[in-house]
Design a protein around this motif. Sequence first.
Motif, PDB file in Angstrom:
ATOM      1  N   LYS A  65       1.335  35.610  84.804  1.00  0.00           N
ATOM      2  CA  LYS A  65       2.053  36.733  85.322  1.00  0.00           C
ATOM      3  C   LYS A  65       1.585  37.349  87.000  1.00  0.00           C
ATOM      4  O   LYS A  65       2.439  37.132  87.870  1.00  0.00           O
ATOM      5  CB  LYS A  65       2.208  37.814  84.702  1.00  0.00           C
ATOM      6  CG  LYS A  65       3.775  37.760  83.926  1.00  0.00           C
ATOM      7  CD  LYS A  65       3.958  38.833  83.309  1.00  0.00           C
ATOM      8  CE  LYS A  65       4.789  38.753  81.901  1.00  0.00           C
ATOM      9  NZ  LYS A  65       4.560  39.802  80.884  1.00  0.00           N
ATOM     10  N   GLU A  66       0.506  37.521  86.821  1.00  0.00           N
ATOM     11  CA  GLU A  66      -0.262  37.624  88.288  1.00  0.00           C
ATOM     12  C   GLU A  66      -0.124  36.836  89.173  1.00  0.00           C
ATOM     13  O   GLU A  66       0.193  36.978  90.351  1.00  0.00           O
ATOM     14  CB  GLU A  66      -1.657  38.191  87.764  1.00  0.00           C
ATOM     15  CG  GLU A  66      -1.960  39.417  88.332  1.00  0.00           C
ATOM     16  CD  GLU A  66      -3.765  39.930  87.821  1.00  0.00           C
ATOM     17  OE1 GLU A  66      -4.590  39.379  88.552  1.00  0.00           O
ATOM     18  OE2 GLU A  66      -3.627  40.487  86.653  1.00  0.00           O
ATOM     19  N   ASN A 104      -0.722  37.567  81.086  1.00  0.00           N
ATOM     20  CA  ASN A 104      -1.007  38.342  82.072  1.00  0.00           C
ATOM     21  C   ASN A 104      -1.446  37.533  83.363  1.00  0.00           C
ATOM     22  O   ASN A 104      -1.079  37.901  84.612  1.00  0.00           O
ATOM     23  CB  ASN A 104      -1.696  39.579  81.790  1.00  0.00           C
ATOM     24  CG  ASN A 104      -0.920  40.723  80.926  1.00  0.00           C
ATOM     25  OD1 ASN A 104       0.256  40.529  81.064  1.00  0.00           O
ATOM     26  ND2 ASN A 104      -1.889  41.501  80.158  1.00  0.00           N
ATOM     27  N   ALA A 115       2.126  34.445  89.246  1.00  0.00           N
ATOM     28  CA  ALA A 115       3.478  34.084  89.799  1.00  0.00           C
ATOM     29  C   ALA A 115       3.905  35.379  90.814  1.00  0.00           C
ATOM     30  O   ALA A 115       4.486  35.020  91.758  1.00  0.00           O
ATOM     31  CB  ALA A 115       4.225  34.098  88.433  1.00  0.00           C
ATOM     32  N   ASN A 116       3.391  36.615  90.456  1.00  0.00           N
ATOM     33  CA  ASN A 116       3.915  37.508  90.937  1.00  0.00           C
ATOM     34  C   ASN A 116       3.424  37.571  92.681  1.00  0.00           C
ATOM     35  O   ASN A 116       4.049  37.691  93.480  1.00  0.00           O
ATOM     36  CB  ASN A 116       3.370  39.053  90.460  1.00  0.00           C
ATOM     37  CG  ASN A 116       4.021  39.378  89.257  1.00  0.00           C
ATOM     38  OD1 ASN A 116       5.280  39.051  88.996  1.00  0.00           O
ATOM     39  ND2 ASN A 116       3.683  40.227  88.488  1.00  0.00           N
ATOM     40  N   GLU A 117       2.192  37.090  92.576  1.00  0.00           N
ATOM     41  CA  GLU A 117       1.718  36.975  94.087  1.00  0.00           C
ATOM     42  C   GLU A 117       2.537  36.021  94.854  1.00  0.00           C
ATOM     43  O   GLU A 117       2.789  36.166  96.037  1.00  0.00           O
ATOM     44  CB  GLU A 117       0.238  36.345  93.844  1.00  0.00           C
ATOM     45  CG  GLU A 117      -0.767  36.969  94.789  1.00  0.00           C
ATOM     46  CD  GLU A 117      -2.240  36.491  94.196  1.00  0.00           C
ATOM     47  OE1 GLU A 117      -2.430  35.069  94.754  1.00  0.00           O
ATOM     48  OE2 GLU A 117      -2.834  37.005  93.637  1.00  0.00           O
ATOM     49  N   LEU A 122       5.821  35.184  94.042  1.00  0.00           N
ATOM     50  CA  LEU A 122       7.234  35.772  94.151  1.00  0.00           C
ATOM     51  C   LEU A 122       7.281  36.495  95.666  1.00  0.00           C
ATOM     52  O   LEU A 122       8.323  36.673  96.229  1.00  0.00           O
ATOM     53  CB  LEU A 122       7.467  36.638  93.231  1.00  0.00           C
ATOM     54  CG  LEU A 122       7.948  35.710  91.763  1.00  0.00           C
ATOM     55  CD1 LEU A 122       7.746  36.640  90.652  1.00  0.00           C
ATOM     56  CD2 LEU A 122       9.289  34.931  91.963  1.00  0.00           C
ATOM     57  N   GLU A 123       6.177  37.222  95.900  1.00  0.00           N
ATOM     58  CA  GLU A 123       6.099  38.111  97.084  1.00  0.00           C
ATOM     59  C   GLU A 123       6.490  37.142  98.367  1.00  0.00           C
ATOM     60  O   GLU A 123       6.891  37.774  99.400  1.00  0.00           O
ATOM     61  CB  GLU A 123       4.741  38.776  97.372  1.00  0.00           C
ATOM     62  CG  GLU A 123       4.338  39.627  96.197  1.00  0.00           C
ATOM     63  CD  GLU A 123       5.372  41.045  96.175  1.00  0.00           C
ATOM     64  OE1 GLU A 123       5.757  41.102  97.344  1.00  0.00           O
ATOM     65  OE2 GLU A 123       5.760  41.280  95.096  1.00  0.00           O
ATOM     66  N   LYS A 167      12.403  36.550  89.147  1.00  0.00           N
ATOM     67  CA  LYS A 167      12.312  38.206  89.598  1.00  0.00           C
ATOM     68  C   LYS A 167      13.557  38.245  90.403  1.00  0.00           C
ATOM     69  O   LYS A 167      13.705  37.353  91.575  1.00  0.00           O
ATOM     70  CB  LYS A 167      10.877  38.398  90.280  1.00  0.00           C
ATOM     71  CG  LYS A 167      10.907  39.925  90.471  1.00  0.00           C
ATOM     72  CD  LYS A 167       9.267  40.058  91.324  1.00  0.00           C
ATOM     73  CE  LYS A 167       9.469  41.669  91.582  1.00  0.00           C
ATOM     74  NZ  LYS A 167       8.193  41.892  92.344  1.00  0.00           N
ATOM     75  N   PHE A 195       8.926  31.951  85.634  1.00  0.00           N
ATOM     76  CA  PHE A 195       8.757  33.503  86.062  1.00  0.00           C
ATOM     77  C   PHE A 195       9.889  34.127  87.013  1.00  0.00           C
ATOM     78  O   PHE A 195       9.550  34.042  88.117  1.00  0.00           O
ATOM     79  CB  PHE A 195       7.148  33.766  86.508  1.00  0.00           C
ATOM     80  CG  PHE A 195       6.267  33.419  85.725  1.00  0.00           C
ATOM     81  CD1 PHE A 195       5.825  34.321  84.658  1.00  0.00           C
ATOM     82  CD2 PHE A 195       5.816  31.857  85.465  1.00  0.00           C
ATOM     83  CE1 PHE A 195       4.850  33.881  83.673  1.00  0.00           C
ATOM     84  CE2 PHE A 195       4.878  31.828  84.470  1.00  0.00           C
ATOM     85  CZ  PHE A 195       4.315  32.937  83.566  1.00  0.00           C
ATOM     86  N   SER A 242      12.381  32.583  91.594  1.00  0.00           N
ATOM     87  CA  SER A 242      11.700  32.447  90.274  1.00  0.00           C
ATOM     88  C   SER A 242      10.565  31.354  90.884  1.00  0.00           C
ATOM     89  O   SER A 242      10.688  30.651  91.899  1.00  0.00           O
ATOM     90  CB  SER A 242      12.749  31.500  89.471  1.00  0.00           C
ATOM     91  OG  SER A 242      12.102  31.241  88.496  1.00  0.00           O
TER      92      SER A 242
END
Length: 402
Positions: free
Chosen positions: A74-75, A71, A77-79, A81-82, A32, A30, A36
């Motif tokens: 992704k969620e 999804n 991963a996004n957490e 990535l921050e 960004k 994932f 990654s």
Amino acid sequence: MKETDYGHKNPLRCPKCDDYRFLDFKGVQFPKENKSIGIKIPFFDCRNCDTSTPVVLFPKPIIDNIKEAENYYKEIANEQLEKLNDGEFIGLTNSTENKVFESLNTVGFKYDSRDYYHIPGLFRQWDEGYLTPIFFSKDLLLYYNSHSDYKVKFASTSRFHIFNKNDETLIRHGFGINRNGKIICWLGDLEKDLQDDENDVHRKLFLTFNIDSDHDIISDYYFNQIEANWTSSDNETGIFYYRNEFDKKIKDLFEFELTQLDIETLIDEYKHPIINESHQIENSYIKLNSLLSESLNVSELKKSLRENGVDSKLIKGLKGLKLFEKFIEHCLKIENASEIVSPLFVLYDLRLLAGHIKDSKYDEKFKSCKERLNLTDDVNDLEVHQEVCKKIKEMYEYLNKN
Ligand SMILES: [Zn+2]
């Protein structure tokens, strides 16, 4: 072991083709900007229709839908990535990975703890790790099958038990064979039954043949234990059962013994072929053929045929199998007798091939056997054996019904 926590239908069943899928873990990136996150995601893969679906299985309720599962990951991963710095990459480990079930670790088997949490039906809140599948190579059976103190008995092609000389099971719920030909057994059963000092040899043997998990435990063993779904036996055990029933029915209806041999003893001595090795398979053909065909009571079959109005000239010189076919046609009044008994003729031909040199004549005859079983030419000897047994079992099952 009947508890299921996934409703009425096993989520391994493919929504597209209904075949059983298998679990696999695949690394997904994932990215960004210049950061990654890598996550090993569980997938359900279907060999039959060639589909691969990311799934969420633990600890959330199951999500078996590509969009929703994507999804969900992704969620996560996004957490993460921050929290990353510029240019950073990390791989996340699954919380169920590399777990050691402490109370079940005296023998030291290797396993993939993710199987326990991800394969439907295995997870138990109160008995953590018990139903973790341990994988073994089939070579393990060579010892037990050739040792006079043990017997390997297959309840079906994908479920079996090992018995000791006192007729006790070595491992309480037995074993399974998955679709890749690997042996599976629950960690908890192995730990419980191999603990005593007297089991030292078994522990060492089992450890020697302990192999990595391929995450697939689809087998009669799994169905039987987890789905509590009695799939009727598809192998020699099924043949013996239905043949026995058939013999009893003939005795009731016609008052004669169809079999001249002591079937019980023969069954007891019977050895299931375990691997794709011609000697084992040929021995099985020889035994099965003598059990099912050579043992037929020729004089009683002839007598019964004559009593049912068949001209003795027509049956003069006929041997067991041919007489049996006529008996089905004239005495049991079942149509398509020759088609029905054809698996026994295939067995007879396979038995004749046993011990022969594998020249072009052999190939030709073997090919004809495969054709009559509706098999393609590229299947191996063990697959032919399984198919002929399945067909013979179905034949007796059919005769019993009719
Ligand atoms: Zn499918």
